[in-house]
Design a protein around this motif. Structure first.
Motif, short mmCIF file in Angstrom:
data_model
loop_
_atom_site.label_atom_id
_atom_site.label_comp_id
_atom_site.label_asym_id
_atom_site.label_seq_id
_atom_site.Cartn_x
_atom_site.Cartn_y
_atom_site.Cartn_z
N GLU A 1 46.18 43.00 37.03
CA GLU A 1 45.55 42.47 35.83
C GLU A 1 44.08 42.12 35.99
O GLU A 1 43.26 42.38 35.10
CB GLU A 1 46.31 41.21 35.37
CG GLU A 1 45.69 40.52 34.18
CD GLU A 1 46.42 39.26 33.82
OE1 GLU A 1 45.77 38.33 33.33
OE2 GLU A 1 47.65 39.19 34.04
N ASP B 1 53.51 39.20 34.26
CA ASP B 1 53.95 40.53 33.82
C ASP B 1 54.45 41.33 35.01
O ASP B 1 53.82 41.31 36.08
CB ASP B 1 52.78 41.29 33.17
CG ASP B 1 52.72 41.09 31.66
OD1 ASP B 1 53.61 40.41 31.13
OD2 ASP B 1 51.78 41.59 31.03
N GLU B 2 55.54 42.02 34.83
CA GLU B 2 56.07 42.84 35.90
C GLU B 2 55.40 44.21 35.91
O GLU B 2 54.95 44.70 34.88
CB GLU B 2 57.58 42.99 35.74
CG GLU B 2 58.32 41.67 35.83
CD GLU B 2 59.83 41.83 35.77
OE1 GLU B 2 60.31 42.97 35.91
OE2 GLU B 2 60.52 40.81 35.60
N TRP C 1 48.88 41.46 28.59
CA TRP C 1 48.60 40.73 29.82
C TRP C 1 49.24 39.33 29.85
O TRP C 1 48.57 38.32 30.00
CB TRP C 1 47.09 40.60 30.06
CG TRP C 1 46.36 41.89 30.22
CD1 TRP C 1 45.39 42.37 29.41
CD2 TRP C 1 46.52 42.85 31.27
NE1 TRP C 1 44.93 43.58 29.87
CE2 TRP C 1 45.61 43.90 31.03
CE3 TRP C 1 47.35 42.94 32.41
CZ2 TRP C 1 45.50 45.01 31.85
CZ3 TRP C 1 47.24 44.05 33.22
CH2 TRP C 1 46.33 45.07 32.95
N LYS D 1 47.28 46.44 26.76
CA LYS D 1 48.28 45.49 27.22
C LYS D 1 47.97 44.09 26.72
O LYS D 1 46.81 43.73 26.48
CB LYS D 1 48.34 45.48 28.76
CG LYS D 1 48.86 46.77 29.36
CD LYS D 1 48.92 46.71 30.87
CE LYS D 1 49.87 45.66 31.40
NZ LYS D 1 51.28 45.90 31.05
#
Length: 752
Positions: free
Chosen positions: A473, A467-468, A463, A461
């Motif tokens: 994270e 972010d949805e 990040w 990712k």
């Protein structure tokens, strides 16, 4: 004019002056607070943000904020915006700041005439001339045709008592809005029921405006009980579908995404109607217990008096002397703003956890704006709210146990907002300063996990901030940070900022590891904390994003959070000596600092640079720090007016910076006891310290302070000279009197 008239005029003016002087002398700390400061949407300059505050009523760290609603709030807009000209309701809200979402809210609105249910239809105009705002009381007069309705708010932590004064009318109403979804990414449905026999409406609102930024919590509900002090005879419920209200005249129950109820009655001129709202995240039954514990009566003035007393007790923990009325208002409003968040989340020994969706025993806090508040707010609470420090840490540890990670910005559960895991710095800093009434081993386990363990699918990712999705994270990009010595910008967004801020937290954790005898962890963490050096591009003299292959990113403004390369140039607050070495020594470091301030690269409205003014101390030029503290504690950033905070207050961080600024010292590096000396801005400030049942005063005196005398000539603690521009937490806690001698020119030998 005759002589006796002149004499009478002089006597009158003298009496007036004496009266005004007496009023000023009788004012207490709470009387100086102006909750309207920071409420405009506009900033100090075009393109800048407003303060993001609201004139809420309730005690310090209240679970629920009660406020007049001028706007249909959402992420990016507060319930109260100073520029608005009409009132939509009187609200129980949990929106902590403008960039976060509300959750579990409910509102009521008085009305006369034809029934109008939707917010924009029921809005009534008002003027700020007819508004009174205090921490313990709010009132506003709203116009309705050629008549008016007065609304007043008194509140405790979880409950409120509203008082509405109606005109004479055969069609008076109370509109209840249980949920108000006009746009949402998840299908929340609220519920309410009218119980005429009990004179109350009960229900729940499951909406979380930030729900798309974190995991689902199916059992979450903001429960409420609304009681009215008169018989409920004419009532109904309503539900808006596609913004068209469908009125159920005889209905007692309603469910939907934009719905509510109404009560209708007749009123005489100036007749008062009182309404209570009790809130809970546990149940309707708990909301009722909260009401019984906090406001079991209908005595409005009693609630006002009680909450005022609590605020006075808390605000008087710092006593300001010999300051102007204007300065006192700015100061005590700032102090007020530092005592709102994190909010209480437990309800008399129990709390609902948004991290495992269950009910638990214990104390809980929520809405931690950690990216902002680890810098100054939490260190200030060590002095002003010592009894809350360990419970706040315990709350973070509970979140870790219930959800698996410490949160970054709980609202009220995990949200992928901002960078790094600054709960680490908050916990380690408190531990180093002696706050240890929680499970120490668990605390270290939690912060160590942040430092050592990358999040799931870390290398898959990018990040991005906000972010949805459900995947939490933590420290996105940590895999690269460990293996490459930096976070690469072609693999993870905001990579430069991440590298710097991971290092800040690693350094703080390392100090706790050292105290606990975990030498291997200490060495690894200290090594990682220097990773920021790998992003310093000597060729351009700035931090520069690097790619996975080691090359410098061509875009020198790439990889930063809320700013650019100037914003984070001096961001390694944990290794200032190392930063000085990167620049080639103190002279070069100071030259770059000067360029930063003189060419207006410094942004006080943004938190990453809040320690920058204090860095001159580390390069043997403390007088420049003193100049900058005078400048940035002035009306350039803080004013006694609604447009009074230069930038979003961010749950008290901007205000905490000001409080430290005028006291004369600042916590630059978390995880240490060291405060950098600034310059006091008031002749005398007294900290009323009450730590671990030890009560003492710590007085800060600035002799000869004036507009011209901004420079420190000498500094003494309890009569002993301080020979460096730093003071420790232990010195403050053990000391009694810090005396600054001030003068009109820099004393280059003040700390030699």
């Amino acid at each position: 004019m005759k002589l006796n008239q002149i004499s009478s005029g002089i006597i009158f003016l003298f009496s007036l002056l004496m009266t005004l002087s007496g009023l000023a002398q009788n004012k207490e700390a709470v009387d100086y607070v102006n909750p309207l400061i920071g409420t405009p949407e506009a900033g100090f300059k075009e393109g800048l943000d407003g303060g993001g505050t609201m004139p809420c009523v309730g005690p310090p760290f209240a679970m629920t904020n009660f406020v007049v609603q001028t706007s249909e709030n959402k992420i990016s807009r507060m319930p109260y915006v100073y520029e608005d000209t009409s009132v939509l309701g009187f609200m129980a809200t949990h929106q902590p700041t403008v960039w976060m979402g509300d959750y579990g809210y409910v509102s009521v609105m008085p009305q006369v005439g034809d029934l109008r249910l939707l917010p924009k239809e029921r809005a009534l105009p008002y003027s700020h001339d007819d508004e009174v705002s205090k921490p313990h009381y709010y009132s506003v007069t709203m116009e309705t045709g050629n008549q008016s309705i007065k609304g007043e708010i008194a509140a405790d932590s979880r409950t409120s008592l509203f008082r509405f004064t109606y005109p004479e009318s055969d069609q008076s109403h109370m509109i209840i809005q249980g949920i108000n979804i006009t746009e949402n990414k998840k299908p929340f449905q609220g519920y309410l029921q009218v119980n005429a026999d009990k004179r109350e409406i009960t229900g729940y609102n499951p909406q979380r405006m930030s729900s798309h930024l974190g995991p689902d919590i199916p059992n979450f509900k903001g429960y409420f009980i609304i009681q009215i002090d008169r018989d409920i005879k004419d009532f109904g419920t309503w539900n808006s579908f596609r913004n068209e209200p469908q009125i159920t005249v005889s209905g007692t129950e309603q469910k939907g995404a934009r719905m509510g109820a109404y009560i209708s009655f007749k009123t005489k001129k100036d007749e008062q109607v009182k309404v209570k709202i009790a809130t809970s995240f546990i149940s309707i039954e708990q909301a009722r217990k909260n009401l019984e514990n906090e406001i079991p009566h209908w005595d409005f003035d009693k609630v006002v008096k009680k909450t005022r007393s609590v605020w006075q007790d808390n605000l008087s923990r710092i006593e300001v002397n010999e300051a102007s009325e204007e300065q006192k208002s700015i100061f005590y409003t700032a102090l007020f703003h530092t005592m709102l968040f994190p909010r209480e989340f437990s309800e008399y020994g129990r709390y609902y956890s948004p991290f495992d969706d269950k009910i638990h025993e214990g104390v809980s806090y929520n809405d931690y704006s950690l990216w902002d508040t680890f810098r100054a707010l939490h260190p200030l609470l060590h002095f002003t709210q010592p009894e809350r420090v360990s419970p706040m840490i315990q709350s973070l540890l509970q979140m870790y146990q219930e959800g698996g990670w410490l949160p970054k910005w709980p609202n009220p559960t995990y949200s992928n907002i901002m960078i790094s895991t600054h709960a680490d710095a908050v916990i380690a800093d408190a531990y180093i300063k002696g706050f240890r009434d929680y499970d120490i081993d668990l605390a270290y386990e939690a912060i160590r996990k942040d430092a050592m363990h990358p999040p799931l699918r870390d290398t898959e990712k990018l990040w991005g901030d906000r972010d949805e999705g459900k995947l939490y994270e933590a420290r996105g990009g940590l895999t690269y940070y460990h293996s490459l010595g930096y976070v690469p910008s072609d693999k993870t967004r905001e990579a430069v900022t991440r590298t710097i801020e991971f290092g800040i937290d690693d350094y703080a954790i390392a100090q706790m590891a050292k105290k606990l005898g975990k030498t291997e962890d200490y060495s690894r963490l200290m090594d990682w904390s220097k990773n920021y050096k790998n992003l310093f591009n000597k060729k351009i003299g700035f931090m520069n994003a690097r790619l996975f292959n080691g090359e410098w990113a061509k875009n020198t403004q790439e990889g930063f959070t809320e700013g650019g390369r100037w914003t984070y140039l001096f961001g390694a607050m944990h290794d200032i000596e190392g930063s000085i070495e990167l620049f080639g020594g103190k002279e070069a470091f100071v030259a770059k600092l000067n360029e930063n301030f003189e060419d207006n690269h410094y942004r006080h409205d943004n938190e990453p640079g809040h320690h920058y003014a204090y860095l001159f101390n580390y390069a043997e030029q403390p007088w420049k720090t003193q100049e900058l503290i005078r400048k940035h504690t002035s009306v350039e950033n803080y004013r006694n007016s609604p447009l009074g905070i230069n930038g979003n207050d961010d749950c008290g961080q901007m205000s905490a910076w000001y409080v430290f600024g005028v006291m004369g010292f600042y916590p630059v590096t978390p995880g240490t006891e060291v405060f950098a000396i600034g310059a006091p801005q008031f002749p005398k400030i007294t900290l009323k310290l009450n730590h671990k049942e030890k009560k003492k005063d710590f007085t800060i005196v600035a002799n000869n302070l004036s507009k011209e005398n901004m420079y420190i000539q000498s500094l003494k603690l309890d009569g002993k000279r301080i020979n460096e521009p730093f003071i420790t937490y232990t010195q403050i806690m053990k000391g009694s009197k810090l005396v600054f001698e001030m003068g009109p020119t820099p004393n280059y030998k003040a700390f030699k």
